[in-house]
Design a protein around this motif. Structure first.
Motif, short mmCIF file in Angstrom:
data_model
loop_
_atom_site.label_atom_id
_atom_site.label_comp_id
_atom_site.label_asym_id
_atom_site.label_seq_id
_atom_site.Cartn_x
_atom_site.Cartn_y
_atom_site.Cartn_z
N ARG A 238 67.85 8.69 20.68
CA ARG A 238 67.36 7.46 20.04
C ARG A 238 68.50 6.67 19.41
O ARG A 238 68.52 5.44 19.48
N ALA A 239 69.45 7.38 18.79
CA ALA A 239 70.59 6.71 18.18
C ALA A 239 71.44 6.00 19.23
O ALA A 239 71.82 4.83 19.06
N VAL A 240 71.73 6.71 20.33
CA VAL A 240 72.54 6.11 21.39
C VAL A 240 71.79 4.95 22.05
O VAL A 240 72.40 3.93 22.40
N TYR A 291 60.34 8.21 21.60
CA TYR A 291 61.44 7.75 22.44
C TYR A 291 60.93 7.03 23.67
O TYR A 291 61.46 5.98 24.07
N PHE A 292 59.89 7.57 24.29
CA PHE A 292 59.31 6.90 25.46
C PHE A 292 58.73 5.53 25.07
O PHE A 292 58.77 4.59 25.87
N GLY A 293 58.21 5.44 23.85
CA GLY A 293 57.71 4.15 23.38
C GLY A 293 58.83 3.16 23.13
O GLY A 293 58.76 2.00 23.54
N ILE A 294 59.91 3.62 22.49
CA ILE A 294 61.05 2.76 22.20
C ILE A 294 61.71 2.28 23.50
O ILE A 294 62.07 1.10 23.63
N SER A 295 61.87 3.20 24.44
CA SER A 295 62.54 2.87 25.71
C SER A 295 61.59 2.25 26.72
O SER A 295 61.99 1.99 27.86
N LYS A 296 60.35 2.04 26.30
CA LYS A 296 59.33 1.40 27.13
C LYS A 296 59.11 2.12 28.47
O LYS A 296 58.92 1.51 29.52
N ASN A 297 59.13 3.45 28.40
CA ASN A 297 58.86 4.27 29.56
C ASN A 297 57.37 4.59 29.55
O ASN A 297 56.93 5.66 29.10
N LEU A 298 56.59 3.64 30.03
CA LEU A 298 55.13 3.74 29.94
C LEU A 298 54.59 4.94 30.70
O LEU A 298 53.66 5.61 30.22
N MET A 299 55.16 5.26 31.85
CA MET A 299 54.67 6.39 32.64
C MET A 299 54.81 7.71 31.88
O MET A 299 53.87 8.49 31.79
N LYS A 300 56.00 7.94 31.29
CA LYS A 300 56.22 9.17 30.55
C LYS A 300 55.43 9.18 29.25
O LYS A 300 54.96 10.23 28.80
N PHE A 301 55.27 8.02 28.63
CA PHE A 301 54.47 7.93 27.40
C PHE A 301 53.04 8.39 27.68
O PHE A 301 52.48 9.20 26.94
N LYS A 302 52.46 7.88 28.75
CA LYS A 302 51.08 8.25 29.10
C LYS A 302 50.99 9.73 29.46
O LYS A 302 50.05 10.42 29.07
N LEU A 342 52.84 12.98 10.42
CA LEU A 342 53.30 11.61 10.17
C LEU A 342 54.24 11.15 11.28
O LEU A 342 54.23 9.97 11.66
N ARG A 343 55.03 12.07 11.81
CA ARG A 343 55.90 11.73 12.93
C ARG A 343 55.06 11.39 14.16
O ARG A 343 55.42 10.51 14.95
N LEU A 344 53.94 12.10 14.32
CA LEU A 344 53.04 11.80 15.43
C LEU A 344 52.39 10.43 15.25
O LEU A 344 52.27 9.66 16.21
N LEU A 345 51.97 10.10 14.02
CA LEU A 345 51.38 8.78 13.77
C LEU A 345 52.37 7.68 14.16
O LEU A 345 51.99 6.67 14.77
N LEU A 346 53.64 7.87 13.78
CA LEU A 346 54.67 6.90 14.15
C LEU A 346 54.77 6.79 15.67
O LEU A 346 54.80 5.68 16.22
N ALA A 347 54.81 7.92 16.35
CA ALA A 347 54.93 7.91 17.81
C ALA A 347 53.75 7.18 18.44
O ALA A 347 53.91 6.36 19.37
N LEU A 348 52.54 7.47 17.96
CA LEU A 348 51.35 6.82 18.51
C LEU A 348 51.34 5.32 18.28
O LEU A 348 50.79 4.56 19.07
N SER A 349 52.00 4.88 17.20
CA SER A 349 52.01 3.44 16.89
C SER A 349 52.76 2.63 17.94
O SER A 349 52.55 1.42 18.07
N TYR A 350 53.64 3.28 18.71
CA TYR A 350 54.38 2.55 19.74
C TYR A 350 53.48 2.14 20.90
O TYR A 350 53.87 1.28 21.70
N LYS A 351 52.32 2.72 20.96
CA LYS A 351 51.35 2.30 21.99
C LYS A 351 50.99 0.82 21.79
O LYS A 351 50.69 0.11 22.77
N ALA A 352 51.05 0.36 20.54
CA ALA A 352 50.74 -1.05 20.25
C ALA A 352 51.82 -1.99 20.78
O ALA A 352 51.59 -3.20 20.87
N ARG A 353 53.00 -1.44 21.09
CA ARG A 353 54.12 -2.27 21.55
C ARG A 353 54.34 -2.18 23.06
O ARG A 353 55.20 -2.88 23.59
N LEU A 354 53.58 -1.32 23.73
CA LEU A 354 53.76 -1.15 25.18
C LEU A 354 52.85 -2.09 25.96
O LEU A 354 51.79 -2.46 25.50
#
Length: 354
Positions: A238-240, A291-302, A342-354
């Motif tokens: 994520r940092a890189v 990470y899949f949400g940040i990198s917009k990897n929709l297939m892996k996110f799903k 809480l880390r999971l809640l954050l991860a799930l929130s990226y669904k709103a950005r995909l």
């Protein structure tokens, strides 16, 4: 996503309900502390009942909750999290406990490179979304503070060094240095400061040179593959990725560490804790989904989202599953807040950005 937003609101209001394995740091003996942490995966309440553990308010949780609020475009909740983090008064963030780490004790409130860098990256996103909430001069102040507070631990020459984990140690930790590089690099881009950008690139270049060619992230320099785990691998990815998004680095290192992650940690559509192990844990699961949400990897996110049931027990999320074969599994009874729910809640929130 209404249920996620509801949980987000609730957790911002009720921090005293948070469970954390580092609540065990009240125990001075390292062996008793380690045993207590393992028992607490199944029966934590007895430790709190007899005041062996103590619940705490964690800056890192408000950082994650704030980022989730940002993903949902809930400016009101973002403002609340900024207030909880004492923005813009505070210049660094740490832990609410005395943390035993090897020969060191990192005292309550001490600057932590990881927590401070994560907060900086969050604040940079706040600035990019709501520039009225964060001033550039405040970001500049944060970058200067972290650089003057941490020790430069020289490797071979004055041009090759990694920063310490805190102001008092001599550790050379890869994931924390990559986060520091991302934090000051992104600020450098925002405030257009060449010195910050150059320093971020210098840290990154040192990490890139000394990281194993196989692609795993050992905990510290010259560490073996045995010290690698999925969540530190993902912190580093994520940092890189943040550095790449701001055009500060090329993709060579990211491709290498991503490739190792998918080969050794991402097995059968799920994330294992250690390379090619059978243990599942909610922390790396959530970090991978993020990470899949940040990198917009929709297939892996799903794909990973569909595997979330493997970390549930009686319709509730749990922290860890030990799998011995296809039939024998041991599941923990509880879920940590910072490393889990809480880390999971954050991860799930990226669904709103995909």
């Amino acid at each position: 996503m209404d249920d996620v937003i509801q949980e987000l609101e609730q957790n911002i209001k009720t921090s005293r309900q948070w469970l954390d394995p580092y609540d065990a740091e009240k125990i001075k003996n390292r062996y008793l502390r380690g045993s207590a942490k393992r028992i607490a995966l199944f029966q934590p309440n007895i430790f709190y009942k007899f005041n062996i553990f103590e619940k705490n308010v964690w800056d890192e949780n408000y950082i994650m909750l704030g980022q989730a609020a940002l993903n949902f475009d809930r400016k009101d909740l973002v403002i609340t999290c900024l207030e909880k983090l004492d923005i813009p008064t505070k210049e660094y963030w740490g832990l609410p406990i005395d943390w035993h780490s090897g020969k060191y004790i990192f005292h309550k409130g001490m600057l932590m490179s990881t927590t401070t860098s994560e907060c900086i990256l969050f604040l940079c996103e706040v600035y990019n979304t709501y520039p009225d909430l964060i001033e550039k001069k405040y970001l500049m102040k944060l970058a200067k503070k972290i650089l003057i507070s941490l020790n430069k631990n020289i490797i071979n020459s004055g041009d090759e060094y990694l920063y310490s984990y805190t102001p008092i140690d001599k550790y050379q930790v890869f994931n924390s240095n990559l986060l520091v590089a991302a934090a000051i690099g992104v600020i450098g881009k925002i405030v257009e400061d060449c010195n910050l950008i150059d320093e971020a690139k210098r840290i990154y270049t040192t990490c890139e040179k000394y990281l194993p060619k196989e692609g795993y992230i050992p905990y510290s320099i010259f560490g073996s593959e045995k010290t690698a785990d999925a969540y530190h691998q993902l912190f580093s990815m994520r940092a890189v990725y943040s550095l790449k998004e701001y055009n500060l680095v090329n993709t060579v290192l990211l491709e290498r560490i991503e490739s190792y992650f998918f080969e050794k940690f991402y097995l059968n559509g799920n994330v294992v804790l250690r390379p090619e192990s059978n243990t599942l844990d909610l922390q790396p699961f959530s970090e991978a989904l993020r990470y899949f949400g940040i990198s917009k990897n929709l297939m892996k996110f799903k794909e990973l989202y569909e595997s979330r049931f493997s970390l549930m027990k009686k319709d509730r999320y749990i922290q860890r599953v030990w799998r011995y074969n296809s039939k024998i599994k041991i599941k923990s009874n509880v879920c940590h807040s910072r490393q889990g729910y809480l880390r999971l809640l954050l991860a799930l929130s990226y669904k709103a950005r995909l």
